[in-house]
Write a protein that holds these residues in place. Structure first.
Motif, PDB file in Angstrom:
ATOM      1  N   MET A 282       0.838  -1.175   0.000  1.00  0.00           N
ATOM      2  CA  MET A 282       0.000   0.000   0.000  1.00  0.00           C
ATOM      3  C   MET A 282       0.887   1.244   0.000  1.00  0.00           C
ATOM      4  N   GLU A 283       0.762   2.033  -1.012  1.00  0.00           N
ATOM      5  CA  GLU A 283       1.517   3.284  -1.097  1.00  0.00           C
ATOM      6  C   GLU A 283       0.744   4.375  -0.374  1.00  0.00           C
ATOM      7  N   LEU A 284       1.455   5.157   0.394  1.00  0.00           N
ATOM      8  CA  LEU A 284       0.819   6.224   1.166  1.00  0.00           C
ATOM      9  C   LEU A 284       0.494   7.420   0.278  1.00  0.00           C
ATOM     10  N   ARG A 285      -0.660   7.987   0.505  1.00  0.00           N
ATOM     11  CA  ARG A 285      -1.044   9.206  -0.204  1.00  0.00           C
ATOM     12  C   ARG A 285      -0.519  10.416   0.559  1.00  0.00           C
ATOM     13  N   GLY A 286      -0.613  11.582  -0.044  1.00  0.00           N
ATOM     14  CA  GLY A 286      -0.084  12.809   0.540  1.00  0.00           C
ATOM     15  C   GLY A 286      -0.667  13.145   1.893  1.00  0.00           C
ATOM     16  N   LYS A 287      -1.990  13.028   2.026  1.00  0.00           N
ATOM     17  CA  LYS A 287      -2.633  13.345   3.297  1.00  0.00           C
ATOM     18  C   LYS A 287      -2.219  12.354   4.379  1.00  0.00           C
ATOM     19  N   GLN A 288      -2.033  11.091   3.992  1.00  0.00           N
ATOM     20  CA  GLN A 288      -1.609  10.085   4.965  1.00  0.00           C
ATOM     21  C   GLN A 288      -0.191  10.370   5.450  1.00  0.00           C
ATOM     22  N   LYS A 289       0.687  10.749   4.528  1.00  0.00           N
ATOM     23  CA  LYS A 289       2.055  11.090   4.920  1.00  0.00           C
ATOM     24  C   LYS A 289       2.073  12.312   5.825  1.00  0.00           C
ATOM     25  N   ARG A 290       1.249  13.292   5.526  1.00  0.00           N
ATOM     26  CA  ARG A 290       1.176  14.485   6.352  1.00  0.00           C
ATOM     27  C   ARG A 290       0.711  14.128   7.769  1.00  0.00           C
ATOM     28  N   PHE A 291      -0.287  13.249   7.870  1.00  0.00           N
ATOM     29  CA  PHE A 291      -0.773  12.802   9.176  1.00  0.00           C
ATOM     30  C   PHE A 291       0.333  12.078   9.945  1.00  0.00           C
ATOM     31  N   LEU A 292       1.064  11.196   9.270  1.00  0.00           N
ATOM     32  CA  LEU A 292       2.144  10.455   9.929  1.00  0.00           C
ATOM     33  C   LEU A 292       3.280  11.376  10.350  1.00  0.00           C
ATOM     34  N   ARG A 293       3.591  12.380   9.538  1.00  0.00           N
ATOM     35  CA  ARG A 293       4.622  13.343   9.920  1.00  0.00           C
ATOM     36  C   ARG A 293       4.218  14.094  11.173  1.00  0.00           C
ATOM     37  N   SER A 294       2.934  14.435  11.283  1.00  0.00           N
ATOM     38  CA  SER A 294       2.480  15.153  12.477  1.00  0.00           C
ATOM     39  C   SER A 294       2.553  14.259  13.711  1.00  0.00           C
ATOM     40  N   LYS A 295       2.281  12.971  13.557  1.00  0.00           N
ATOM     41  CA  LYS A 295       2.392  12.030  14.678  1.00  0.00           C
ATOM     42  C   LYS A 295       3.856  11.821  15.073  1.00  0.00           C
ATOM     43  N   ALA A 296       4.752  11.813  14.087  1.00  0.00           N
ATOM     44  CA  ALA A 296       6.164  11.528  14.343  1.00  0.00           C
ATOM     45  C   ALA A 296       6.915  12.732  14.889  1.00  0.00           C
ATOM     46  N   HIS A 297       6.338  13.903  14.778  1.00  0.00           N
ATOM     47  CA  HIS A 297       7.029  15.121  15.193  1.00  0.00           C
ATOM     48  C   HIS A 297       7.499  15.051  16.647  1.00  0.00           C
ATOM     49  N   HIS A 298       6.698  14.462  17.511  1.00  0.00           N
ATOM     50  CA  HIS A 298       7.005  14.438  18.939  1.00  0.00           C
ATOM     51  C   HIS A 298       7.826  13.219  19.345  1.00  0.00           C
ATOM     52  N   LEU A 299       8.080  12.302  18.416  1.00  0.00           N
ATOM     53  CA  LEU A 299       8.837  11.092  18.746  1.00  0.00           C
ATOM     54  C   LEU A 299      10.333  11.376  18.812  1.00  0.00           C
ATOM     55  N   GLN A 300      11.014  10.623  19.665  1.00  0.00           N
ATOM     56  CA  GLN A 300      12.475  10.668  19.718  1.00  0.00           C
ATOM     57  C   GLN A 300      13.005   9.470  18.916  1.00  0.00           C
ATOM     58  N   PRO A 301      14.138   9.617  18.246  1.00  0.00           N
ATOM     59  CA  PRO A 301      14.706   8.468  17.525  1.00  0.00           C
ATOM     60  C   PRO A 301      15.035   7.343  18.504  1.00  0.00           C
TER      61      PRO A 301
END
Length: 103
Positions: free
Chosen positions: A1-20
């Motif tokens: 399943m390839e991610l669409r633009g809105k899905q990537k944007r949502f995942l980026r917002s979720k990942a913003h607060h994560l630490q590596p």
């Protein structure tokens, strides 16, 4: 399943607060590390991996290797930090993937 633009944007917002949670150093990316990244993606679905300054690896090369080996998708590459996503196969860990499918 390839991610669409809105899905990537949502995942980026979720990942913003994560630490590596993984750091790739001068030893490079190894087999056991790939296995651990796969296990972490199974439980968390969304993780960050950072490349330390003393590594000879390039972020895009590491992203390509992880995509092939772990069967994940690269959501974002910022400098030396990768954001990886893979839906969990176990239903009890599927929090983020349910939200992604709804988008």
């Amino acid at each position: 399943m390839e991610l669409r633009g809105k899905q990537k944007r949502f995942l980026r917002s979720k990942a913003h607060h994560l630490q590596p949670i993984f750091q790739i150093g001068k030893g490079g990316i190894s087999g056991p590390m790939i296995t651990q990244i796969g296990e972490a993606l199974e439980k968390r679905e969304l993780i960050k991996v950072s490349l330390l300054q003393n590594t000879d690896e390039i972020a895009t090369d590491v992203a390509h290797i992880l995509t092939e080996e772990v069967h994940c998708q690269v959501v974002q590459i910022i400098g030396r930090i990768l954001v990886l996503y893979r839906p969990s196969s176990k239903e009890k860990y599927q929090r983020i993937s349910k939200e992604v499918k709804a988008i």
